[in-house]
Design a protein around this motif. Structure first.
Motif, short mmCIF file in Angstrom:
data_model
loop_
_atom_site.label_atom_id
_atom_site.label_comp_id
_atom_site.label_asym_id
_atom_site.label_seq_id
_atom_site.Cartn_x
_atom_site.Cartn_y
_atom_site.Cartn_z
N ARG A 128 93.75 134.44 16.23
CA ARG A 128 92.72 135.42 15.58
C ARG A 128 92.47 136.46 15.24
N ARG A 129 93.50 136.84 14.66
CA ARG A 129 93.58 137.60 13.87
C ARG A 129 92.64 137.22 11.92
N PHE A 130 92.74 136.02 12.45
CA PHE A 130 92.88 135.54 10.89
C PHE A 130 90.79 134.65 10.98
N ASP A 131 90.61 135.09 12.14
CA ASP A 131 89.38 134.68 12.19
C ASP A 131 88.41 135.52 11.06
N GLU A 257 79.92 140.27 17.27
CA GLU A 257 79.16 138.92 17.84
C GLU A 257 80.14 137.88 17.46
N ASN A 258 79.04 136.90 18.41
CA ASN A 258 79.47 135.74 18.19
C ASN A 258 78.86 134.63 17.43
N ASP A 259 80.31 133.68 16.54
CA ASP A 259 79.57 133.18 15.73
C ASP A 259 78.69 131.70 16.13
N LEU A 260 77.48 131.18 15.76
CA LEU A 260 76.91 130.30 15.87
C LEU A 260 76.42 128.87 15.11
N PRO A 261 76.27 128.32 16.03
CA PRO A 261 75.77 126.70 15.32
C PRO A 261 75.03 126.54 14.60
N SER A 262 73.79 127.80 14.29
CA SER A 262 73.06 128.25 13.23
C SER A 262 72.19 129.23 13.47
N THR A 263 71.78 129.40 12.73
CA THR A 263 70.83 131.27 12.53
C THR A 263 69.44 131.31 13.41
N VAL A 264 68.91 129.52 13.77
CA VAL A 264 67.70 129.50 14.05
C VAL A 264 67.51 130.02 15.28
N LYS A 265 66.75 130.59 15.61
CA LYS A 265 65.39 130.82 16.30
C LYS A 265 64.58 130.58 16.97
N LEU A 266 64.03 129.97 17.28
CA LEU A 266 62.54 129.36 18.78
C LEU A 266 62.23 130.19 19.42
N SER A 267 61.09 130.69 19.19
CA SER A 267 59.95 131.14 19.39
C SER A 267 59.02 130.58 20.61
N GLY A 274 67.97 131.82 20.61
CA GLY A 274 69.17 131.18 19.79
C GLY A 274 69.75 130.46 20.36
N GLU A 275 70.74 130.49 19.56
CA GLU A 275 71.85 128.48 19.96
C GLU A 275 72.74 130.24 21.19
N LYS A 276 73.79 128.93 21.70
CA LYS A 276 75.28 129.87 22.24
C LYS A 276 76.06 129.53 21.23
N PRO A 277 77.22 130.18 21.43
CA PRO A 277 77.98 130.40 20.58
C PRO A 277 78.29 129.07 20.41
N LEU A 282 88.50 125.30 19.18
CA LEU A 282 88.20 124.64 18.12
C LEU A 282 87.50 124.65 16.82
N GLU A 283 85.93 124.58 17.67
CA GLU A 283 85.23 124.94 16.67
C GLU A 283 84.86 126.69 16.28
N ARG A 284 85.07 127.67 17.19
CA ARG A 284 85.00 128.76 16.60
C ARG A 284 86.68 129.43 15.44
N TYR A 285 87.11 128.49 15.91
CA TYR A 285 88.67 129.09 15.13
C TYR A 285 88.78 128.50 14.18
N LYS A 286 88.00 127.58 14.11
CA LYS A 286 88.25 126.37 12.80
C LYS A 286 89.03 126.57 11.16
N ASP A 287 88.49 127.79 11.04
CA ASP A 287 89.13 128.37 9.71
C ASP A 287 89.55 129.81 9.60
N ALA A 288 89.91 130.14 10.78
CA ALA A 288 90.63 131.14 11.47
C ALA A 288 92.71 130.49 11.54
N PHE A 289 92.06 128.94 11.69
CA PHE A 289 93.21 127.84 11.77
C PHE A 289 94.39 127.50 10.19
N ILE A 290 92.91 127.64 8.99
CA ILE A 290 93.48 127.62 8.18
C ILE A 290 93.86 128.57 7.51
N ASN A 291 93.32 129.61 7.73
CA ASN A 291 93.99 130.16 6.78
C ASN A 291 95.30 131.42 8.10
N GLU A 292 95.51 130.83 8.85
CA GLU A 292 97.25 131.32 9.49
C GLU A 292 97.87 130.29 9.09
#
Lengths: 342, 342, 342, 342
Positions: A128-131, A257-267, A274-277, A282-292
């Motif tokens: 997570r330090r690499f998030d 804040e949390n990362d979301l699948p998209s920035t889309v907001k439905l009014s 807005g979307e859930k986190p 595996l999804e949230r830290y996908k890039d963090a695993f690469i970065n570490e």
């Protein structure tokens, strides 16, 4: 200095596969040389070969004794981490080890000692330090934008609890789950934890309580630099994986804040939705695993200290044990009290 | 039932003026009949008359003995609250009293006893319950949207510390500042606090330390319904008044962000820049002050219990005293331990 | 210079009541002296008296001939605005007039001429300039934060369409609804509109089409300073009153989001749900109505030009007529083409 | 059906490298078989070999005549797209071609004809349809959450203008830049464009004006399904790459904000500061480039129509030409007027 780090991965389970693929596909300075898993399946073997692994084996020794392999990534079950670390150190391999090194502090110490004696780089898998979010907060602090850190707040909640059977052998919420947050707290505070006080409750699943654990916990932290902090964990957030950090200081505050699948907001007639986190780690830290792994590759190639050292792993462990003791004895527990036991 | 509540305001300082103006201008069912301030200035007198106050006096008794006045709003200095409450109760007036009733628990109890004996409505000035954001969270909880409340988190930070001289007589950060948050915590949890553990530090101003207080504090809460919570306070957030609440439960979580002067964001080469929070409590809780008075007016007219009772004030006081004791004795303190002392 | 502006309000309908109450309760430098409504009801009379109006009448002349009254606020039906403005000007009263002055340009010109001859202040009720969000954007532009304005974008959508019967006499969407946005566009661009091109469609309610109007419209703007812009209108946004402005320039961009009842977000299995915008103009522009009256009061007391002049009203009218012509003739229409007709 | 699509990439410039790496590393069902670039450098050769390309050549024919290669990805200079598409079609290869196919409509038509005759899949590189945000909006529309689409709004602004020399040969802002937005508009509206009206200005760089182009443009759109829309472009947004879409309909509206490097907000004495958007298309559309190639791979393997067809490319071209004509002739231009010319 060789320009490419040749790596063997031990353990081809979920996290081993992630590291294997990241090494093979995303890290130009690393090469996946081999995979070892004591229960290697045909599917794992095919996977390893497709990634170009030269050695595919059930025996980690095949990696240790291969002279071309410079580093190993230990992703096997927790109870094998310490022994494999020691064996790797003896074989002169640079080491990336998934957390925790071991549930037993003396075994952790032995492993660290072996690495130290061998003069090797050891990085612990606190990804997570690499998030991007959390690294950005730390970057702002280091750039002086926060001033002196005064309060660190971490919310870390899982989308769904593990099975009670897992809970029973997990070491408990502080070792199994909050240890990531202790590491994040130390990282963000830029300072060690000196004392913890834990509150906990069984609010999600009574079976977790029967297994001797809590599923909801809130731990107060005191840091060596005078800052204070708090971590809250829940085993179940119905809206998904909730991973937020806030650092408050004399010159400002930074919050992720949390990362979301998209920035889309439905009014619509119900509100602005807005979307859930992103669902889970595996999804949230996908890039963090690469970065570490990029960070480890660079440290190992340059024979520099890792960004997350064995000592970090040990300190996080002390904090987790102190929290468990605090919960049990209903009092604040100094980290030194734990440290003195070993 | 009379349709209009005729109110006298005692104390024409900052908060007294707010209540006076709100009663006179924004609450159709209330009428400002009189103002009393023992140190009444010419400016205050002019202000009171401009608002249409029939009685303008240095003596609260002029309000108590006026038969048309049905209710009093006590905004004088804290050390007079209990006596005035008792006097008002004897005079049969409905009472709105600014927090705290007194720094002494026995005096608080005497005041509550007098009100009870007289069968009157007493509302304490915990205005934040009436804030649009925090009220909305509670509304969602009551509507079942949160499920069982499991974690309550409150951040409450001031834009600038009070002068050390004030700190010395304030009763300390828990009584002076965090008491609002204890009340908010009980309100949002829908449950009483059973135990607190306080961490505190002097990080903002060493003079506050010399005055025997802390300026940064973080308190863990346990609630009777099993939920846990945390409050953090700082006497100085450089970005302004930070007032946020998050309630996490089995079916969802609701969180309130700060209110801003505008929704405008400026995007330029430095980033995307939003406004700082509304400066301080007068700006942030402008409508909450009106709403609490509307609530009191309605309760008093209908002879119903207040939305924030004297017992609430007492419970918040216990929590604050427990937190102070916890900080001093470095251990969690059950509320019952405090309660038993009185 | 007198310190208090004594005001008479003509027309006690919805908007007249808002102005009356704002003058009576929120503007220290203004005093509500009288109310006139040709169809005065008992309820309106009671309301006016409760607000302290000295004169309550069915005849606006009672306000014009009263020597104490310095200013009138014209809120009667649109077809009376021009005549009342002329009568007020002859009576030497400062004038606030709701938009539009008239649907006929010659009548507007006559009214402006009368005001000019009398040397009076005339403010038109384009309240949105006084909205905290939109005023903030303009403030940033004037402070140089945006640089040269290049693009102005305005979204302005109503929560529900008016009845077709109203539509038929409204003058059409450009005169009735988008005129506010033409005014906002000129305000934000800091420049006059030179040409418009209108696209429109009947997508909300076929009855509106039968009444000869469109319910969805999008108008391209060219400004004298070289900037370009666009306004979109819809008579029906299911999520409520959508009022947003974005100004893009050489040094940055500023954008205003909608105002919401609270900042609370509910996270649950469906997503992260925020509130819908404040319902309609009464809620959204509550403070803007007060601010425009404060601005008028100050201009009238100081005998300075109004923040929104009669000429502004005329220019907005030209833009609306040009848009209507553009839609009809399916071509861009220069404002000068309209101006030359009168 | 073969399970793996064997692909040759033509052109190893910036975009060719992106597609080559994506095919080689991220798309399990695709394999990078060969690379051809008429000006192949040593660096490009090394890069191709490192990715495992079996054929590395200066002659695209080496890819066309290789029987194992099933598909080609055309990333060479625009003036070669049509001829290479025709050659690929004759060779029976499935085709992915970067936009535009050609600046000449007849050449585009010849290429499409050749593909049609050969019965092949042709996908045009309108990558933005595969962006997580924009795809999500479309998904919501298709799920019925928006109802009937009524208004489509697209903001698309670059962080910095291209050199004037590039502008001179680019075909102009509508062909070079806004063509992406015409495609997005058609995608989001779910309907063809029937008419455009363009406003444009030189506000960023006078050299662009001297090159005969505008750098700021705003185009009104009418769609076949009755919806209306607007696109605004600027060659220079100082805060970075601004890519937003809003779709408004009878049941709701969906809007996408920019993607940011992190969610972190810094609160300090200046305000609450978020990050600028991801810098430019390589960062913002990193995943979209992968997703479009996954989509092509799947369509080619399954011999299905592409998600973005050659006809889409042609329609977008018509819209761009109509916009250019509209700007020049200062009038709305029906797409059929352009279509009839060819």
């Amino acid at each position: 200095m060789s320009e490419i780090l040749r790596i063997g991965v031990i353990g081809a389970g979920r996290i081993g596969k992630i590291h294997g693929e990241n090494i093979a596909r995303f890290i130009p300075q690393a090469k996946l040389e081999g995979i070892a898993d004591i229960r290697l399946t045909g599917e794992q073997e095919a996977w390893a070969k497709a990634l170009g692994a030269r050695i595919v084996s059930r025996d980690p020794q095949d990696l240790f004794k291969d002279p071309a392999i410079q580093a190993v990534v230990i992703c096997s079950s927790t109870d094998t981490h310490a022994d494999l670390t020691i064996a790797a150190a003896k074989a002169g391999k640079q080491i990336f080890c998934e957390k925790p090194i071991d549930l037993s502090i003396p075994k952790v110490k032995s492993a660290l000692e072996a690495v130290k004696t061998a003069g090797l780089t050891l990085q612990i898998g606190f990804n997570r330090r690499f998030d991007h979010n959390f690294a950005r907060i730390r970057e702002l602090t280091l750039a002086g934008e926060i001033g002196d850190v005064q309060i660190v707040k971490i919310s870390s909640r899982d989308p769904a609890p593990p099975p009670p059977a897992y809970v029973a052998v997990s070491g408990g919420i502080f070792i199994d789950m909050m240890i990531h947050d202790f590491d994040m707290a130390r990282f963000q505070a830029g300072s060690g934890i000196t004392e913890v006080y834990a509150a906990g409750a069984v609010l999600v699943d009574p079976e977790i309580g029967k297994a001797g654990d809590v599923d909801t916990a809130l731990v107060t932290l005191k840091f060596a630099n005078g800052a204070i902090g708090v971590i809250d964990n829940s085993r179940k957030a119905v809206y998904g994986y909730d991973q937020r950090v806030e650092v408050f200081g004399s010159k400002g505050a930074a919050a992720a804040e949390n990362d979301l699948p998209s920035t889309v907001k439905l009014s619509n007639a119900s509100g602005v939705i807005g979307e859930k986190p992103l669902y889970f780690f595996l999804e949230r830290y996908k890039d963090a695993f690469i970065n570490e792994m990029i960070s480890f590759t660079s440290a190992a190639l340059n024979k520099k200290p890792a960004a997350v050292t064995g000592e970090d792993g040990l300190e996080d462990m002390y904090a987790a044990l102190a929290a468990a003791k605090s919960l049990k004895e209903k009092r604040p527990v100094p980290i030194d009290e734990i440290r003195a036991q070993y």
